[in-house]
Design a protein around this motif. Structure first.
Motif, PDB file in Angstrom:
ATOM      1  N   GLY A 177     -22.194  -8.670   3.286  1.00 33.85           N
ATOM      2  CA  GLY A 177     -21.183  -9.339   3.319  1.00 33.85           C
ATOM      3  C   GLY A 177     -20.490  -9.848   1.987  1.00 33.85           C
ATOM      4  O   GLY A 177     -19.240  -9.815   1.317  1.00 33.85           O
ATOM      5  N   ASN A 178     -21.672  -9.902   0.934  1.00 36.05           N
ATOM      6  CA  ASN A 178     -21.534 -10.486  -0.396  1.00 36.05           C
ATOM      7  C   ASN A 178     -21.017  -9.457  -1.155  1.00 36.05           C
ATOM      8  O   ASN A 178     -20.419  -9.558  -2.410  1.00 36.05           O
ATOM      9  CB  ASN A 178     -22.893 -11.122  -1.176  1.00 36.05           C
ATOM     10  CG  ASN A 178     -23.303 -12.217  -0.340  1.00 36.05           C
ATOM     11  OD1 ASN A 178     -22.477 -12.982  -0.070  1.00 36.05           O
ATOM     12  ND2 ASN A 178     -24.531 -12.679  -0.502  1.00 36.05           N
ATOM     13  N   THR A 179     -21.110  -8.210  -0.808  1.00 32.35           N
ATOM     14  CA  THR A 179     -20.420  -6.992  -1.663  1.00 32.35           C
ATOM     15  C   THR A 179     -19.090  -6.976  -1.468  1.00 32.35           C
ATOM     16  O   THR A 179     -18.426  -6.046  -2.130  1.00 32.35           O
ATOM     17  CB  THR A 179     -21.421  -5.725  -1.346  1.00 32.35           C
ATOM     18  OG1 THR A 179     -21.242  -5.396   0.178  1.00 32.35           O
ATOM     19  CG2 THR A 179     -22.715  -5.905  -1.645  1.00 32.35           C
ATOM     20  N   GLY A 180     -18.562  -7.503  -0.475  1.00 31.61           N
ATOM     21  CA  GLY A 180     -17.041  -7.234   0.001  1.00 31.61           C
ATOM     22  C   GLY A 180     -16.237  -7.479  -1.049  1.00 31.61           C
ATOM     23  O   GLY A 180     -15.414  -6.600  -1.167  1.00 31.61           O
ATOM     24  N   PRO A 181     -16.013  -8.570  -1.685  1.00 29.14           N
ATOM     25  CA  PRO A 181     -15.083  -8.761  -2.840  1.00 29.14           C
ATOM     26  C   PRO A 181     -14.989  -7.749  -3.788  1.00 29.14           C
ATOM     27  O   PRO A 181     -13.950  -7.495  -4.446  1.00 29.14           O
ATOM     28  CB  PRO A 181     -15.443 -10.075  -3.359  1.00 29.14           C
ATOM     29  CG  PRO A 181     -16.471 -10.747  -2.385  1.00 29.14           C
ATOM     30  CD  PRO A 181     -17.066  -9.641  -1.807  1.00 29.14           C
ATOM     31  N   SER A 182     -15.939  -7.183  -4.163  1.00 32.30           N
ATOM     32  CA  SER A 182     -16.145  -5.987  -5.270  1.00 32.30           C
ATOM     33  C   SER A 182     -15.679  -4.693  -4.663  1.00 32.30           C
ATOM     34  O   SER A 182     -15.669  -3.636  -5.428  1.00 32.30           O
ATOM     35  CB  SER A 182     -17.543  -5.861  -5.924  1.00 32.30           C
ATOM     36  OG  SER A 182     -18.198  -5.713  -5.148  1.00 32.30           O
ATOM     37  N   MET A 183     -15.295  -4.434  -3.586  1.00 31.05           N
ATOM     38  CA  MET A 183     -15.204  -3.192  -2.994  1.00 31.05           C
ATOM     39  C   MET A 183     -13.588  -2.802  -2.847  1.00 31.05           C
ATOM     40  O   MET A 183     -12.907  -3.747  -2.741  1.00 31.05           O
ATOM     41  CB  MET A 183     -15.748  -2.996  -1.614  1.00 31.05           C
ATOM     42  CG  MET A 183     -17.268  -2.921  -1.471  1.00 31.05           C
ATOM     43  SD  MET A 183     -17.890  -2.684   0.182  1.00 31.05           S
ATOM     44  CE  MET A 183     -19.551  -2.070  -0.172  1.00 31.05           C
ATOM     45  N   ILE A 189     -12.787  -1.547   5.068  1.00 28.25           N
ATOM     46  CA  ILE A 189     -12.776  -1.111   6.337  1.00 28.25           C
ATOM     47  C   ILE A 189     -14.078  -0.636   7.115  1.00 28.25           C
ATOM     48  O   ILE A 189     -14.474  -1.039   7.842  1.00 28.25           O
ATOM     49  CB  ILE A 189     -11.787  -0.091   6.658  1.00 28.25           C
ATOM     50  CG1 ILE A 189     -10.189  -0.518   6.021  1.00 28.25           C
ATOM     51  CG2 ILE A 189     -11.676   0.615   7.952  1.00 28.25           C
ATOM     52  CD1 ILE A 189      -9.230   0.516   6.068  1.00 28.25           C
ATOM     53  N   LEU A 190     -14.839   0.324   6.025  1.00 28.72           N
ATOM     54  CA  LEU A 190     -16.167   0.883   6.137  1.00 28.72           C
ATOM     55  C   LEU A 190     -17.038  -0.297   6.498  1.00 28.72           C
ATOM     56  O   LEU A 190     -18.044  -0.303   7.612  1.00 28.72           O
ATOM     57  CB  LEU A 190     -16.545   1.720   5.243  1.00 28.72           C
ATOM     58  CG  LEU A 190     -17.979   2.629   5.735  1.00 28.72           C
ATOM     59  CD1 LEU A 190     -17.679   3.521   6.868  1.00 28.72           C
ATOM     60  CD2 LEU A 190     -18.400   3.587   4.526  1.00 28.72           C
ATOM     61  N   THR A 194     -19.421  -1.256   9.720  1.00 31.02           N
ATOM     62  CA  THR A 194     -20.743  -1.477   9.649  1.00 31.02           C
ATOM     63  C   THR A 194     -21.283  -2.874   9.941  1.00 31.02           C
ATOM     64  O   THR A 194     -22.257  -3.221  10.983  1.00 31.02           O
ATOM     65  CB  THR A 194     -21.384  -1.217   8.210  1.00 31.02           C
ATOM     66  OG1 THR A 194     -20.835  -0.025   7.877  1.00 31.02           O
ATOM     67  CG2 THR A 194     -22.914  -1.051   8.043  1.00 31.02           C
ATOM     68  N   GLN A 195     -20.546  -3.919   9.707  1.00 28.56           N
ATOM     69  CA  GLN A 195     -20.915  -5.304   9.990  1.00 28.56           C
ATOM     70  C   GLN A 195     -20.982  -5.563  11.422  1.00 28.56           C
ATOM     71  O   GLN A 195     -21.699  -6.312  12.093  1.00 28.56           O
ATOM     72  CB  GLN A 195     -19.893  -6.260   9.491  1.00 28.56           C
ATOM     73  CG  GLN A 195     -20.254  -6.501   7.677  1.00 28.56           C
ATOM     74  CD  GLN A 195     -21.417  -7.094   7.240  1.00 28.56           C
ATOM     75  OE1 GLN A 195     -22.437  -6.933   7.946  1.00 28.56           O
ATOM     76  NE2 GLN A 195     -21.139  -8.325   6.858  1.00 28.56           N
ATOM     77  N   ILE A 196     -19.651  -5.117  12.080  1.00 30.36           N
ATOM     78  CA  ILE A 196     -19.584  -5.053  13.677  1.00 30.36           C
ATOM     79  C   ILE A 196     -20.818  -4.372  14.212  1.00 30.36           C
ATOM     80  O   ILE A 196     -21.372  -5.122  15.394  1.00 30.36           O
ATOM     81  CB  ILE A 196     -18.284  -4.546  14.147  1.00 30.36           C
ATOM     82  CG1 ILE A 196     -17.180  -5.433  13.705  1.00 30.36           C
ATOM     83  CG2 ILE A 196     -18.282  -4.369  15.426  1.00 30.36           C
ATOM     84  CD1 ILE A 196     -15.609  -4.965  13.693  1.00 30.36           C
ATOM     85  N   LEU A 197     -21.259  -3.245  13.857  1.00 30.93           N
ATOM     86  CA  LEU A 197     -22.168  -2.586  14.545  1.00 30.93           C
ATOM     87  C   LEU A 197     -23.546  -3.395  14.457  1.00 30.93           C
ATOM     88  O   LEU A 197     -24.368  -3.303  15.291  1.00 30.93           O
ATOM     89  CB  LEU A 197     -22.120  -1.137  13.877  1.00 30.93           C
ATOM     90  CG  LEU A 197     -21.268  -0.011  14.344  1.00 30.93           C
ATOM     91  CD1 LEU A 197     -21.500   1.131  13.590  1.00 30.93           C
ATOM     92  CD2 LEU A 197     -21.220   0.016  15.695  1.00 30.93           C
ATOM     93  N   LEU A 198     -23.722  -3.836  13.274  1.00 38.06           N
ATOM     94  CA  LEU A 198     -25.037  -4.734  12.944  1.00 38.06           C
ATOM     95  C   LEU A 198     -24.755  -6.072  13.815  1.00 38.06           C
ATOM     96  O   LEU A 198     -26.173  -6.321  14.185  1.00 38.06           O
ATOM     97  CB  LEU A 198     -25.125  -5.241  11.447  1.00 38.06           C
ATOM     98  CG  LEU A 198     -25.656  -4.117  10.355  1.00 38.06           C
ATOM     99  CD1 LEU A 198     -25.420  -4.464   8.865  1.00 38.06           C
ATOM    100  CD2 LEU A 198     -26.929  -3.677  10.788  1.00 38.06           C
TER     101      LEU A 198
END
Length: 225
Positions: A177-183, A189-190, A194-198
């Protein structure tokens, strides 16, 4: 770095230096009032079926020598851990089962009561457990040491297993989740998929770990009878 990484699991909400995070342990009690409705809800019927299945399974594990009503202790333990594990998956709710202070509080008194009861009432049976059947005489001293150590570390393994499984999934979700802002947009979307599956995996882990804790406690109890 590691201090900051694991600080997300530390109690932080407080009033007058009293931590309020641990109150999340009792949020599961809010789900109980529906049991007193005149007409049972679907949730009530499903939950009753789950508890009845667990009661039958724990009764089988305890065997004929188990005391009447002893399964309810382990069913209550299962319910408490399951509610806490699930509630910890919601945002801004403190996961109390990810701390050793709670898991050891559950595991240590249980194991200690089993040991005291077993050594006082079934001393010969407890000594017999230290040497597995069919052990050669030469290996008996070593087996006694190994069995004693494995018996002593049982509450620790129960507590650490639950804590480690809760922390591992939450930590992975936090890191991703912390890597989101830099993506970029497509990578986000990917990341969401991944977060939903986790999260689905963590829901399964929440159920499995509460079940494992309760079943192992039942097996440890059945050994002292």
């Amino acid at each position: 770095m590691m201090t900051n990484l694991f600080s997300v699991f530390d109690p932080s909400t407080s009033i007058l230096n009293l931590s309020l995070n641990w109150l999340s342990t009792f949020i599961g009690i809010l789900m109980i009032p529906s049991l007193y409705w005149f007409l049972p809800s679907r949730y009530h019927i499903i939950w009753n079926n789950i508890l009845l299945t667990l009661h039958k399974e724990f009764k089988t594990l305890l065997g004929a020598s188990g005391h009447n009503g002893s399964t309810f202790v382990f069913i209550s333990l299962f319910s408490l851990i399951l509610f806490n594990n699930f509630l910890g998956l919601f945002p801004y709710i403190f996961t109390s089962t990810s701390h050793l202070i709670l898991t050891l509080t559950l595991a240590l008194p249980l194991w200690l009561s089993f040991m005291i009861y077993g050594w006082i009432n079934h001393t010969q049976h407890m000594f017999a457990h230290l040497v597995p059947q069919g052990t050669p005489p030469v290996l008996m001293p070593f087996m006694v040491c190994i069995e004693t150590i494995s018996n002593i570390i049982r509450p620790g393994t129960l507590a650490v297993r639950l804590t480690a499984n809760m922390i591992a999934g939450h930590l992975l979700l936090t890191l991703l989740g912390n890597t989101g802002p830099s993506m970029s947009y497509y990578l986000i979307i990917l990341l969401l998929i991944t977060q939903i599956l986790l999260l689905v995996l963590e829901s399964a882990v929440a159920m499995i770990q509460s079940y494992v804790f309760a079943v192992l406690s039942t097996l440890y109890s059945s050994e002292v009878n």
